[in-house]
Design a protein around this motif. Sequence first.
Motif, PDB file in Angstrom:
ATOM      1  N   GLY A  29       0.975  -1.578  -0.001  1.00 54.98           N
ATOM      2  CA  GLY A  29      -0.208   0.096  -0.014  1.00 54.98           C
ATOM      3  C   GLY A  29       0.808   1.234  -0.081  1.00 54.98           C
ATOM      4  O   GLY A  29       0.202   2.340  -0.155  1.00 54.98           O
ATOM      5  N   LYS A  30       2.071   1.242   0.170  1.00 55.52           N
ATOM      6  CA  LYS A  30       2.975   2.404  -0.075  1.00 55.52           C
ATOM      7  C   LYS A  30       3.891   2.154  -1.144  1.00 55.52           C
ATOM      8  O   LYS A  30       4.999   1.484  -1.263  1.00 55.52           O
ATOM      9  CB  LYS A  30       3.950   2.469   1.477  1.00 55.52           C
ATOM     10  CG  LYS A  30       3.329   2.412   2.685  1.00 55.52           C
ATOM     11  CD  LYS A  30       2.199   3.533   2.633  1.00 55.52           C
ATOM     12  CE  LYS A  30       0.688   3.157   2.776  1.00 55.52           C
ATOM     13  NZ  LYS A  30      -0.048   4.007   3.783  1.00 55.52           N
ATOM     14  N   ARG A  38      -1.946  -5.326   5.564  1.00 61.31           N
ATOM     15  CA  ARG A  38      -2.554  -3.971   4.808  1.00 61.31           C
ATOM     16  C   ARG A  38      -3.968  -3.522   4.706  1.00 61.31           C
ATOM     17  O   ARG A  38      -4.751  -4.573   4.581  1.00 61.31           O
ATOM     18  CB  ARG A  38      -2.116  -4.295   3.175  1.00 61.31           C
ATOM     19  CG  ARG A  38      -2.563  -3.100   2.194  1.00 61.31           C
ATOM     20  CD  ARG A  38      -2.112  -3.430   0.961  1.00 61.31           C
ATOM     21  NE  ARG A  38      -2.511  -2.294  -0.064  1.00 61.31           N
ATOM     22  CZ  ARG A  38      -2.419  -2.323  -1.399  1.00 61.31           C
ATOM     23  NH1 ARG A  38      -2.201  -3.482  -2.010  1.00 61.31           N
ATOM     24  NH2 ARG A  38      -2.910  -1.393  -2.087  1.00 61.31           N
ATOM     25  N   GLY A  39      -4.125  -2.434   4.955  1.00 61.47           N
ATOM     26  CA  GLY A  39      -5.302  -1.958   5.175  1.00 61.47           C
ATOM     27  C   GLY A  39      -6.139  -1.934   6.439  1.00 61.47           C
ATOM     28  O   GLY A  39      -7.326  -1.556   6.764  1.00 61.47           O
ATOM     29  N   ALA A  40      -5.426  -2.783   7.409  1.00 57.83           N
ATOM     30  CA  ALA A  40      -5.958  -2.684   8.838  1.00 57.83           C
ATOM     31  C   ALA A  40      -6.131  -1.531   9.388  1.00 57.83           C
ATOM     32  O   ALA A  40      -5.234  -0.318   8.981  1.00 57.83           O
ATOM     33  CB  ALA A  40      -5.093  -3.781   9.709  1.00 57.83           C
ATOM     34  N   LEU A  57      -3.712   6.562  15.138  1.00 61.35           N
ATOM     35  CA  LEU A  57      -2.359   6.518  14.332  1.00 61.35           C
ATOM     36  C   LEU A  57      -2.911   6.882  12.767  1.00 61.35           C
ATOM     37  O   LEU A  57      -2.561   7.905  11.816  1.00 61.35           O
ATOM     38  CB  LEU A  57      -1.767   5.369  14.326  1.00 61.35           C
ATOM     39  CG  LEU A  57      -0.509   5.331  13.595  1.00 61.35           C
ATOM     40  CD1 LEU A  57       0.558   6.246  14.686  1.00 61.35           C
ATOM     41  CD2 LEU A  57       0.254   3.882  13.409  1.00 61.35           C
ATOM     42  N   ASP A  58      -4.031   6.189  12.322  1.00 60.77           N
ATOM     43  CA  ASP A  58      -4.565   6.320  10.956  1.00 60.77           C
ATOM     44  C   ASP A  58      -4.811   8.038  10.696  1.00 60.77           C
ATOM     45  O   ASP A  58      -4.789   8.393   9.767  1.00 60.77           O
ATOM     46  CB  ASP A  58      -5.627   5.582  10.699  1.00 60.77           C
ATOM     47  CG  ASP A  58      -5.234   4.230  10.358  1.00 60.77           C
ATOM     48  OD1 ASP A  58      -4.119   3.937   9.663  1.00 60.77           O
ATOM     49  OD2 ASP A  58      -6.127   3.316  10.518  1.00 60.77           O
ATOM     50  N   GLN A  59      -5.436   8.516  11.817  1.00 62.96           N
ATOM     51  CA  GLN A  59      -6.048  10.092  11.701  1.00 62.96           C
ATOM     52  C   GLN A  59      -5.011  11.041  11.969  1.00 62.96           C
ATOM     53  O   GLN A  59      -5.164  12.186  11.386  1.00 62.96           O
ATOM     54  CB  GLN A  59      -6.937  10.226  12.765  1.00 62.96           C
ATOM     55  CG  GLN A  59      -8.387   9.257  12.185  1.00 62.96           C
ATOM     56  CD  GLN A  59      -8.157   8.089  12.623  1.00 62.96           C
ATOM     57  OE1 GLN A  59      -7.669   7.589  13.571  1.00 62.96           O
ATOM     58  NE2 GLN A  59      -8.843   6.997  11.664  1.00 62.96           N
ATOM     59  N   LEU A  60      -3.869  10.434  12.534  1.00 60.50           N
ATOM     60  CA  LEU A  60      -2.804  11.696  13.044  1.00 60.50           C
ATOM     61  C   LEU A  60      -1.327  11.662  12.286  1.00 60.50           C
ATOM     62  O   LEU A  60      -0.684  12.428  12.327  1.00 60.50           O
ATOM     63  CB  LEU A  60      -2.746  11.755  14.567  1.00 60.50           C
ATOM     64  CG  LEU A  60      -4.139  12.536  15.059  1.00 60.50           C
ATOM     65  CD1 LEU A  60      -4.059  12.361  16.645  1.00 60.50           C
ATOM     66  CD2 LEU A  60      -4.091  13.788  14.665  1.00 60.50           C
ATOM     67  N   LYS A 106     -11.657   3.668  -2.123  1.00 62.27           N
ATOM     68  CA  LYS A 106     -10.613   3.500  -1.377  1.00 62.27           C
ATOM     69  C   LYS A 106     -11.425   2.106  -0.984  1.00 62.27           C
ATOM     70  O   LYS A 106     -12.546   2.024  -0.762  1.00 62.27           O
ATOM     71  CB  LYS A 106     -10.965   4.329  -0.261  1.00 62.27           C
ATOM     72  CG  LYS A 106      -9.429   4.459   0.602  1.00 62.27           C
ATOM     73  CD  LYS A 106      -9.526   5.628   1.444  1.00 62.27           C
ATOM     74  CE  LYS A 106      -8.111   5.649   2.361  1.00 62.27           C
ATOM     75  NZ  LYS A 106      -7.904   4.269   2.990  1.00 62.27           N
ATOM     76  N   ASN A 107     -10.409   1.059  -0.425  1.00 56.17           N
ATOM     77  CA  ASN A 107     -10.819  -0.253  -0.053  1.00 56.17           C
ATOM     78  C   ASN A 107     -11.582  -0.463   1.235  1.00 56.17           C
ATOM     79  O   ASN A 107     -12.355  -1.227   1.279  1.00 56.17           O
ATOM     80  CB  ASN A 107      -9.680  -1.094  -0.344  1.00 56.17           C
ATOM     81  CG  ASN A 107      -9.269  -1.376  -1.677  1.00 56.17           C
ATOM     82  OD1 ASN A 107     -10.107  -1.279  -2.493  1.00 56.17           O
ATOM     83  ND2 ASN A 107      -8.151  -1.613  -1.913  1.00 56.17           N
ATOM     84  N   GLU A 108     -11.293   0.491   2.049  1.00 53.66           N
ATOM     85  CA  GLU A 108     -11.610   0.566   3.479  1.00 53.66           C
ATOM     86  C   GLU A 108     -12.161   2.070   3.876  1.00 53.66           C
ATOM     87  O   GLU A 108     -11.594   2.809   3.221  1.00 53.66           O
ATOM     88  CB  GLU A 108     -10.660   0.011   4.444  1.00 53.66           C
ATOM     89  CG  GLU A 108      -9.977  -1.335   4.005  1.00 53.66           C
ATOM     90  CD  GLU A 108      -8.587  -1.253   3.332  1.00 53.66           C
ATOM     91  OE1 GLU A 108      -8.249   0.025   3.093  1.00 53.66           O
ATOM     92  OE2 GLU A 108      -8.101  -2.147   3.024  1.00 53.66           O
TER      93      GLU A 108
END
Length: 180
Positions: free
Chosen positions: A47-48, A115-117, A122-125, A176-178
């Motif tokens: 994903g990167k 990937r994608g979890a 962390l995801d938001q910041l 987006k997948n998730e």
Amino acid sequence: MVLDLVAVAFWTMLPAYVPNNAAVLAGGGAPIDGGRTWGDRRLLGDGKTWRGTAAGTLAGVALALVCNAVVDPVSAFLGVSLPTFPLPAAVGLAFGAMVGDIAASFLKRRSGRQRGAAFPGLDQLDFVVGALLFAAAFDLPWFVETFSLPILSVVLVLTPVLHVTTNIAAYVLGVKNEPW
Ligand code: CTP
Ligand code: K
Ligand code: MG
């Protein structure tokens, strides 16, 4: 008054908000970690990618240049004083956002997340912290002048809200997948 702060915070972070979304649209191709693993887990994961990172950074810098071109009329229209983005600050915000997101993927893989979890918090910041650190590193005088404590506080509250809503929208639109 609060709305003024929100407007300034949003504007100032625009070059950091766009890269992640641009990367979603442009992503694909070779992963940055080249498929390498540490133990039984990937370093970063598929994903990167180089393409997503480059496109995201370019999109953020391009938007900063557009903001610079329209800062006067937009400031006048909103009745607030919006900052311009010197090139080092623009690159710091955009590239830093990408680096923060990549660093988060490293932590996700280390903690056993595929990937994608999701990794709430962390995801938001991740990208905000990356953007602020790189902006400060690339143009400290601009950073100090631009990010007062009230602006910084609004950024830290506003960003997770925007992140959650844009990702749900991207998921609903099928890009987006998730939804995170
Ligand atoms: N993307 C990319 N390069 C980046 C960041 C994102 O190519 N530096 C693209 C990828 O196609 C990725 C999508 O944008 O799948 C969504 O980004 P993100 O949610 O950050 O990645 P995930 O696939 O969820 O992977 P991870 O669990 O590592 O965050
Ligand atoms: K992410
Ligand atoms: Mg994701």
